[in-house]
Structure formats: structure tokens, C-alpha cells
Design a protein around this motif. Structure first.
Motif, mmCIF file in Angstrom:
data_model
loop_
_atom_site.group_PDB
_atom_site.id
_atom_site.type_symbol
_atom_site.label_atom_id
_atom_site.label_comp_id
_atom_site.label_asym_id
_atom_site.label_seq_id
_atom_site.Cartn_x
_atom_site.Cartn_y
_atom_site.Cartn_z
ATOM 1 N N VAL A 173 0.876 -1.171 0.000
ATOM 2 C CA VAL A 173 0.000 0.000 0.000
ATOM 3 C C VAL A 173 0.911 1.218 0.000
ATOM 4 C CG1 VAL A 173 -1.661 1.339 1.358
ATOM 5 C CG2 VAL A 173 -1.920 -1.137 1.160
ATOM 6 N N ARG A 174 0.784 2.050 -1.028
ATOM 7 C CA ARG A 174 1.670 3.202 -1.178
ATOM 8 C C ARG A 174 1.001 4.515 -0.786
ATOM 9 N NH1 ARG A 174 5.947 2.375 -4.478
ATOM 10 N NH2 ARG A 174 6.778 4.035 -3.191
ATOM 11 N N GLY A 175 -0.318 4.474 -0.575
ATOM 12 C CA GLY A 175 -1.057 5.660 -0.179
ATOM 13 C C GLY A 175 -2.438 5.273 0.310
ATOM 14 N N CYS A 176 -3.105 6.235 0.973
ATOM 15 C CA CYS A 176 -4.462 5.975 1.456
ATOM 16 C C CYS A 176 -5.191 7.293 1.677
ATOM 17 C CB CYS A 176 -4.447 5.171 2.750
ATOM 18 S SG CYS A 176 -3.647 5.994 4.139
ATOM 19 N N CYS A 177 -6.507 7.194 1.710
ATOM 20 C CA CYS A 177 -7.368 8.336 2.003
ATOM 21 C C CYS A 177 -8.732 7.783 2.387
ATOM 22 C CB CYS A 177 -7.479 9.236 0.773
ATOM 23 S SG CYS A 177 -8.291 10.826 1.074
ATOM 24 N N ALA A 178 -9.405 8.462 3.296
ATOM 25 C CA ALA A 178 -10.705 7.987 3.768
ATOM 26 C C ALA A 178 -11.772 9.066 3.621
ATOM 27 C CB ALA A 178 -10.615 7.564 5.230
ATOM 28 N N LEU A 179 -12.994 8.618 3.373
ATOM 29 C CA LEU A 179 -14.171 9.479 3.383
ATOM 30 C C LEU A 179 -15.023 9.036 4.558
ATOM 31 C CD1 LEU A 179 -15.939 11.653 1.856
ATOM 32 C CD2 LEU A 179 -17.224 9.670 1.021
ATOM 33 N N SER A 180 -15.181 9.913 5.540
ATOM 34 C CA SER A 180 -15.943 9.600 6.731
ATOM 35 C C SER A 180 -17.237 10.417 6.735
ATOM 36 C CB SER A 180 -15.104 9.939 7.968
ATOM 37 O OG SER A 180 -15.816 9.690 9.141
ATOM 38 N N ILE A 181 -18.363 9.734 6.780
ATOM 39 C CA ILE A 181 -19.650 10.419 6.810
ATOM 40 C C ILE A 181 -19.869 10.977 8.209
ATOM 41 C CG2 ILE A 181 -22.149 10.163 6.581
ATOM 42 C CD1 ILE A 181 -21.522 7.816 4.627
ATOM 43 N N GLU A 214 -16.230 13.939 5.649
ATOM 44 C CA GLU A 214 -14.871 14.440 5.850
ATOM 45 C C GLU A 214 -13.869 13.594 5.081
ATOM 46 O OE1 GLU A 214 -11.600 15.214 9.428
ATOM 47 O OE2 GLU A 214 -13.343 13.941 9.818
ATOM 48 N N ILE A 215 -12.924 14.276 4.439
ATOM 49 C CA ILE A 215 -11.746 13.619 3.879
ATOM 50 C C ILE A 215 -10.733 13.559 5.008
ATOM 51 C CG2 ILE A 215 -9.805 13.836 2.274
ATOM 52 C CD1 ILE A 215 -12.314 13.330 0.712
ATOM 53 N N ARG A 216 -10.215 12.365 5.288
ATOM 54 C CA ARG A 216 -9.248 12.230 6.375
ATOM 55 C C ARG A 216 -8.203 11.180 6.041
ATOM 56 N NH1 ARG A 216 -12.954 10.115 11.277
ATOM 57 N NH2 ARG A 216 -11.226 11.028 12.367
ATOM 58 N N SER A 217 -7.125 11.209 6.795
ATOM 59 C CA SER A 217 -6.059 10.208 6.693
ATOM 60 C C SER A 217 -5.473 10.084 5.287
ATOM 61 C CB SER A 217 -6.563 8.843 7.176
ATOM 62 O OG SER A 217 -6.974 8.907 8.516
ATOM 63 N N LEU A 218 -5.255 11.226 4.637
ATOM 64 C CA LEU A 218 -4.600 11.215 3.323
ATOM 65 C C LEU A 218 -3.096 11.104 3.523
ATOM 66 C CD1 LEU A 218 -4.470 11.578 0.245
ATOM 67 C CD2 LEU A 218 -4.499 14.053 0.640
ATOM 68 N N ALA A 219 -2.511 10.074 2.946
ATOM 69 C CA ALA A 219 -1.065 9.873 3.040
ATOM 70 C C ALA A 219 -0.572 9.164 1.783
ATOM 71 C CB ALA A 219 -0.728 9.033 4.273
ATOM 72 N N LEU A 254 -14.163 11.873 -3.152
ATOM 73 C CA LEU A 254 -15.214 12.811 -3.565
ATOM 74 C C LEU A 254 -16.244 12.113 -4.455
ATOM 75 C CD1 LEU A 254 -13.051 15.990 -4.325
ATOM 76 C CD2 LEU A 254 -14.528 15.583 -2.339
ATOM 77 N N SER A 255 -15.785 11.253 -5.330
ATOM 78 C CA SER A 255 -16.702 10.487 -6.175
ATOM 79 C C SER A 255 -17.595 9.597 -5.317
ATOM 80 C CB SER A 255 -15.896 9.647 -7.169
ATOM 81 O OG SER A 255 -16.744 8.852 -7.946
ATOM 82 N N ASP A 256 -17.017 8.988 -4.297
ATOM 83 C CA ASP A 256 -17.785 8.164 -3.367
ATOM 84 C C ASP A 256 -18.844 8.999 -2.657
ATOM 85 O OD1 ASP A 256 -18.229 5.598 -2.306
ATOM 86 O OD2 ASP A 256 -16.909 5.953 -0.595
ATOM 87 N N ALA A 257 -18.473 10.223 -2.257
ATOM 88 C CA ALA A 257 -19.438 11.113 -1.589
ATOM 89 C C ALA A 257 -20.625 11.400 -2.501
ATOM 90 C CB ALA A 257 -18.753 12.414 -1.176
ATOM 91 N N VAL A 258 -20.357 11.727 -3.752
ATOM 92 C CA VAL A 258 -21.435 12.019 -4.704
ATOM 93 C C VAL A 258 -22.320 10.784 -4.897
ATOM 94 C CG1 VAL A 258 -21.936 12.597 -7.113
ATOM 95 C CG2 VAL A 258 -20.208 13.894 -5.850
ATOM 96 N N THR A 259 -21.703 9.615 -5.005
ATOM 97 C CA THR A 259 -22.475 8.370 -5.142
ATOM 98 C C THR A 259 -23.419 8.179 -3.962
ATOM 99 O OG1 THR A 259 -20.717 7.333 -6.436
ATOM 100 C CG2 THR A 259 -22.277 5.853 -5.348
ATOM 101 N N LEU A 260 -22.969 8.588 -2.782
ATOM 102 C CA LEU A 260 -23.787 8.465 -1.571
ATOM 103 C C LEU A 260 -24.809 9.593 -1.420
ATOM 104 C CD1 LEU A 260 -20.906 7.424 0.841
ATOM 105 C CD2 LEU A 260 -22.824 5.978 0.122
ATOM 106 N N GLY A 261 -24.738 10.603 -2.303
ATOM 107 C CA GLY A 261 -25.663 11.733 -2.219
ATOM 108 C C GLY A 261 -25.198 12.821 -1.275
ATOM 109 N N ILE A 262 -23.907 12.867 -0.993
ATOM 110 C CA ILE A 262 -23.335 13.880 -0.109
ATOM 111 C C ILE A 262 -22.564 14.871 -0.971
ATOM 112 C CG2 ILE A 262 -21.730 14.315 1.792
ATOM 113 C CD1 ILE A 262 -22.353 11.419 2.727
#
Length: 155
Positions: A56-64, A71-76, A95-103
Motif C-alpha cells: 500500500v503506497r497511499g491511502c485516504c478515507a471518506l468519513s460520513i 470528511e476527507i481524512r487520513s490522506l497519506a 469525492l466520487s464516493d461522496a457524490v455516489t452516496l448523495g453527499i
């Protein structure tokens, strides 16, 4: 690095995500996350993975956070592949995931505000994010003396 791609995190990625986040936390680029937090929120994470290796060379999370905000968090991203656009691609996946969820409102708390501003986020006062302050921030060792910058994107 043609052998890299972004995908949803898997359970076997947790130890590598943790190591990556702890490395960045030691440099004060982000706040650390415990194994418990990572296992509990694994479905929030996208990872930058290698085609021919388990790394794993990078990560980022979308927290509802609430019905209309996340929130975008844990970007590394590993140091040796920074400045190649992978951080932006990880944020775009979230961000694409957020739109898919309607956020359509997404914020971040960061020590790197200029990176997020280049992606279209705008500075905002932390007081405009009450769900975040009372949900997570109150448990942070830096609360109430938070030194992160708040930014938001309205899509």
C-alpha cells in the motif's frame, strides 16, 4: 509508476495503512489513527496499491459525519512517489464516493491547506463544522487547541 492503482481497502491492508499513517504522524503531517479506528472504519478507505506486489503506497478515507456532510481524512502517500498526483487522485476517489452516496459537502482538517485549495476546497471556520467538533474532535489530545486548517468543498 505504472503499476499503481486506486481501490477500496481490504482487511489485509490495515497494517500497511497504519504504518503509513504513523510515519506521517511522526512528521506531524496528520493525526495518528489506532488499529481499532482503522478496523472500525476500513470501509471508508481507498488505497493506492501496487499491481504486482501486496504493498500500500497511499491511502485516504471518506468519513460520513451527518446526512449532508462528510470528511476527507487520513490522506497519506509514500514520500518517494509524492508530487506525482496520487494524493489528488485519492481525494478524487473519495469525492466520487461522496457524490455516489448523495453527499455534496465535504470538508477536511489539514496541516496542508494549499494542497486542498488546489483541488477546489475553500477555507472555512471550524465553528461551521459542529458535528465534527463534537463527534471526533472532543476526543483529540489537541482539543480545544486545534492547529489544523478547516476547508470545505460544496459540489
Amino acid at each position: 509508476m505504472n503499476g499503481l492503482f486506486i481501490r477500496k481497502a481490504r482487511i489485509q491492508d490495515v497494517k500497511q495503512i497504519h504504518a503509513l499513517l504513523m510515519s506521517c504522524a511522526r512528521k506531524e503531517f496528520l493525526l495518528p489513527r489506532s488499529y481499532n479506528q482503522l478496523y472500525s472504519h476500513l470501509r471508508d478507505f481507498f488505497v493506492l496499491a501496487e499491481h504486482d506486489a501486496p504493498g500500500v503506497r497511499g491511502c485516504c478515507a471518506l468519513s460520513i459525519c451527518w446526512e449532508d456532510i462528510a470528511e476527507i481524512r487520513s490522506l497519506a502517500v509514500d514520500e518517494d512517489i509524492q508530487k506525482q498526483g496520487w494524493g489528488g487522485k485519492l481525494v478524487e476517489a473519495c469525492l466520487s464516493d461522496a457524490v455516489t452516496l448523495g453527499i455534496f459537502r465535504v470538508f477536511t482538517l489539514t496541516y496542508r491547506p494549499h494542497f486542498f485549495e488546489r483541488l477546489g476546497f475553500a477555507p472555512v471556520e471550524k465553528e461551521q463544522l459542529p458535528q465534527k467538533v463534537w463527534a471526533d474532535c472532543i476526543h483529540c489530545p489537541k482539543f480545544p487547541e486545534c492547529d489544523e486548517n478547516a476547508l470545505i468543498m460544496e459540489m
